[in-house]
Design a protein around this motif. Structure first.
Motif, PDB file in Angstrom:
ATOM      1  N   VAL A  29     -25.105   4.214  37.869  1.00  0.00           N
ATOM      2  CA  VAL A  29     -25.307   4.971  36.638  1.00  0.00           C
ATOM      3  C   VAL A  29     -26.564   4.412  35.987  1.00  0.00           C
ATOM      4  O   VAL A  29     -26.707   3.198  35.836  1.00  0.00           O
ATOM      5  CB  VAL A  29     -24.096   4.815  35.687  1.00  0.00           C
ATOM      6  N   LEU A  30     -27.486   5.286  35.616  1.00  0.00           N
ATOM      7  CA  LEU A  30     -28.759   4.863  35.028  1.00  0.00           C
ATOM      8  C   LEU A  30     -28.757   5.208  33.550  1.00  0.00           C
ATOM      9  O   LEU A  30     -28.599   6.375  33.176  1.00  0.00           O
ATOM     10  CB  LEU A  30     -29.927   5.564  35.725  1.00  0.00           C
ATOM     11  N   ILE A  31     -28.944   4.196  32.716  1.00  0.00           N
ATOM     12  CA  ILE A  31     -28.910   4.392  31.272  1.00  0.00           C
ATOM     13  C   ILE A  31     -30.247   3.968  30.678  1.00  0.00           C
ATOM     14  O   ILE A  31     -30.665   2.817  30.808  1.00  0.00           O
ATOM     15  CB  ILE A  31     -27.771   3.588  30.621  1.00  0.00           C
ATOM     16  N   ASP A  32     -30.915   4.912  30.037  1.00  0.00           N
ATOM     17  CA  ASP A  32     -32.194   4.683  29.374  1.00  0.00           C
ATOM     18  C   ASP A  32     -31.914   4.277  27.932  1.00  0.00           C
ATOM     19  O   ASP A  32     -31.365   5.068  27.169  1.00  0.00           O
ATOM     20  CB  ASP A  32     -33.000   5.977  29.420  1.00  0.00           C
ATOM     21  N   VAL A  33     -32.260   3.048  27.575  1.00  0.00           N
ATOM     22  CA  VAL A  33     -32.011   2.560  26.217  1.00  0.00           C
ATOM     23  C   VAL A  33     -33.326   2.349  25.448  1.00  0.00           C
ATOM     24  O   VAL A  33     -33.379   1.583  24.498  1.00  0.00           O
ATOM     25  CB  VAL A  33     -31.166   1.264  26.208  1.00  0.00           C
ATOM     26  N   ARG A  34     -34.381   3.071  25.864  1.00  0.00           N
ATOM     27  CA  ARG A  34     -35.651   2.928  25.153  1.00  0.00           C
ATOM     28  C   ARG A  34     -35.503   3.346  23.698  1.00  0.00           C
ATOM     29  O   ARG A  34     -34.681   4.206  23.361  1.00  0.00           O
ATOM     30  CB  ARG A  34     -36.732   3.806  25.805  1.00  0.00           C
ATOM     31  N   THR A  35     -36.331   2.733  22.861  1.00  0.00           N
ATOM     32  CA  THR A  35     -36.357   3.129  21.455  1.00  0.00           C
ATOM     33  C   THR A  35     -36.880   4.553  21.373  1.00  0.00           C
ATOM     34  O   THR A  35     -37.551   5.049  22.302  1.00  0.00           O
ATOM     35  CB  THR A  35     -37.274   2.204  20.646  1.00  0.00           C
ATOM     36  N   ASP A  36     -36.603   5.229  20.265  1.00  0.00           N
ATOM     37  CA  ASP A  36     -37.109   6.593  20.088  1.00  0.00           C
ATOM     38  C   ASP A  36     -38.630   6.629  20.179  1.00  0.00           C
ATOM     39  O   ASP A  36     -39.203   7.540  20.775  1.00  0.00           O
ATOM     40  CB  ASP A  36     -36.661   7.171  18.740  1.00  0.00           C
ATOM     41  N   GLU A  37     -39.283   5.628  19.605  1.00  0.00           N
ATOM     42  CA  GLU A  37     -40.750   5.571  19.644  1.00  0.00           C
ATOM     43  C   GLU A  37     -41.256   5.500  21.093  1.00  0.00           C
ATOM     44  O   GLU A  37     -42.167   6.238  21.477  1.00  0.00           O
ATOM     45  CB  GLU A  37     -41.239   4.357  18.860  1.00  0.00           C
ATOM     46  N   ASP A  38     -40.662   4.634  21.900  1.00  0.00           N
ATOM     47  CA  ASP A  38     -41.068   4.520  23.297  1.00  0.00           C
ATOM     48  C   ASP A  38     -40.743   5.788  24.072  1.00  0.00           C
ATOM     49  O   ASP A  38     -41.544   6.249  24.894  1.00  0.00           O
ATOM     50  CB  ASP A  38     -40.410   3.314  23.963  1.00  0.00           C
ATOM     51  N   ASP A  65     -15.863   1.426  28.347  1.00  0.00           N
ATOM     52  CA  ASP A  65     -14.606   1.956  28.888  1.00  0.00           C
ATOM     53  C   ASP A  65     -14.832   3.056  29.913  1.00  0.00           C
ATOM     54  O   ASP A  65     -14.041   3.208  30.840  1.00  0.00           O
ATOM     55  CB  ASP A  65     -13.710   2.483  27.767  1.00  0.00           C
ATOM     56  N   THR A  66     -15.906   3.831  29.759  1.00  0.00           N
ATOM     57  CA  THR A  66     -16.153   4.930  30.697  1.00  0.00           C
ATOM     58  C   THR A  66     -16.906   4.472  31.940  1.00  0.00           C
ATOM     59  O   THR A  66     -16.996   5.219  32.908  1.00  0.00           O
ATOM     60  CB  THR A  66     -16.945   6.070  30.017  1.00  0.00           C
ATOM     61  N   LEU A  67     -17.423   3.256  31.929  1.00  0.00           N
ATOM     62  CA  LEU A  67     -18.212   2.747  33.055  1.00  0.00           C
ATOM     63  C   LEU A  67     -17.493   1.655  33.834  1.00  0.00           C
ATOM     64  O   LEU A  67     -18.093   1.017  34.703  1.00  0.00           O
ATOM     65  CB  LEU A  67     -19.542   2.173  32.533  1.00  0.00           C
ATOM     66  N   ASN A  68     -16.221   1.458  33.585  1.00  0.00           N
ATOM     67  CA  ASN A  68     -15.499   0.287  34.083  1.00  0.00           C
ATOM     68  C   ASN A  68     -15.563   0.063  35.583  1.00  0.00           C
ATOM     69  O   ASN A  68     -15.580  -1.057  36.035  1.00  0.00           O
ATOM     70  CB  ASN A  68     -14.051   0.295  33.602  1.00  0.00           C
ATOM     71  N   GLU A  69     -15.584   1.066  36.403  1.00  0.00           N
ATOM     72  CA  GLU A  69     -15.575   0.879  37.860  1.00  0.00           C
ATOM     73  C   GLU A  69     -16.916   1.212  38.503  1.00  0.00           C
ATOM     74  O   GLU A  69     -17.013   1.233  39.722  1.00  0.00           O
ATOM     75  CB  GLU A  69     -14.489   1.767  38.483  1.00  0.00           C
ATOM     76  N   GLN A  70     -17.944   1.461  37.714  1.00  0.00           N
ATOM     77  CA  GLN A  70     -19.214   1.915  38.261  1.00  0.00           C
ATOM     78  C   GLN A  70     -20.299   0.847  38.140  1.00  0.00           C
ATOM     79  O   GLN A  70     -20.300   0.066  37.202  1.00  0.00           O
ATOM     80  CB  GLN A  70     -19.657   3.174  37.514  1.00  0.00           C
ATOM     81  N   ALA A  71     -21.204   0.854  39.094  1.00  0.00           N
ATOM     82  CA  ALA A  71     -22.393   0.002  38.984  1.00  0.00           C
ATOM     83  C   ALA A  71     -23.342   0.687  38.007  1.00  0.00           C
ATOM     84  O   ALA A  71     -23.477   1.919  38.003  1.00  0.00           O
ATOM     85  CB  ALA A  71     -23.053  -0.157  40.342  1.00  0.00           C
ATOM     86  N   VAL A  72     -24.003  -0.110  37.179  1.00  0.00           N
ATOM     87  CA  VAL A  72     -24.857   0.434  36.123  1.00  0.00           C
ATOM     88  C   VAL A  72     -26.205  -0.275  36.141  1.00  0.00           C
ATOM     89  O   VAL A  72     -26.279  -1.488  36.347  1.00  0.00           O
ATOM     90  CB  VAL A  72     -24.194   0.238  34.737  1.00  0.00           C
ATOM     91  N   VAL A  73     -27.262   0.491  35.924  1.00  0.00           N
ATOM     92  CA  VAL A  73     -28.593  -0.058  35.683  1.00  0.00           C
ATOM     93  C   VAL A  73     -29.035   0.446  34.324  1.00  0.00           C
ATOM     94  O   VAL A  73     -28.989   1.645  34.042  1.00  0.00           O
ATOM     95  CB  VAL A  73     -29.606   0.380  36.763  1.00  0.00           C
ATOM     96  N   VAL A  74     -29.428  -0.491  33.473  1.00  0.00           N
ATOM     97  CA  VAL A  74     -29.901  -0.176  32.129  1.00  0.00           C
ATOM     98  C   VAL A  74     -31.398  -0.458  32.109  1.00  0.00           C
ATOM     99  O   VAL A  74     -31.833  -1.506  32.595  1.00  0.00           O
ATOM    100  CB  VAL A  74     -29.192  -1.053  31.072  1.00  0.00           C
TER     101      VAL A  74
END
Length: 87
Positions: free
Chosen positions: A23-32, A56-65
């Motif tokens: 799961v890929l999660i983009d946490v960039r600031t709004d400005e970026d 809780d929704t990502l409990n069994e998944q690999a994640v990249v932030v």
């Protein structure tokens, strides 16, 4: 993979578009994000300050932030998820 907290661009690119893609999660600031609104394919944006809400929704998944530079924001968000038991 460099460690549990980092993945190289070349390694991640081999996963994108496959069933093994984390799961890929983009946490960039709004400005970026506004400066470059392109997302990695299959990624979605989520405010880094609220990333714990996803645990809780990502409990069994690999994640990249990821963020703009791959330092404080993404490392902090990943640490929060790891502390909650997310891979």
């Amino acid at each position: 993979m460099a460690s549990y907290s980092e993945i190289s661009v070349s390694t991640l690119s081999r996963f994108v578009g496959t069933p093994d893609c984390p799961v890929l999660i983009d946490v960039r600031t709004d400005e970026d994000f506004n400066a470059d609104p392109t997302l990695i394919p299959s990624a979605y944006r989520h405010p880094f300050a609220k990333v714990a809400d996803l645990a809780d929704t990502l409990n069994e998944q690999a994640v990249v932030v990821y963020c703009q530079k791959g330092h404080k924001i993404s490392h902090g968000a990943a640490a929060v998820l790891r502390a909650a038991g997310v891979r």
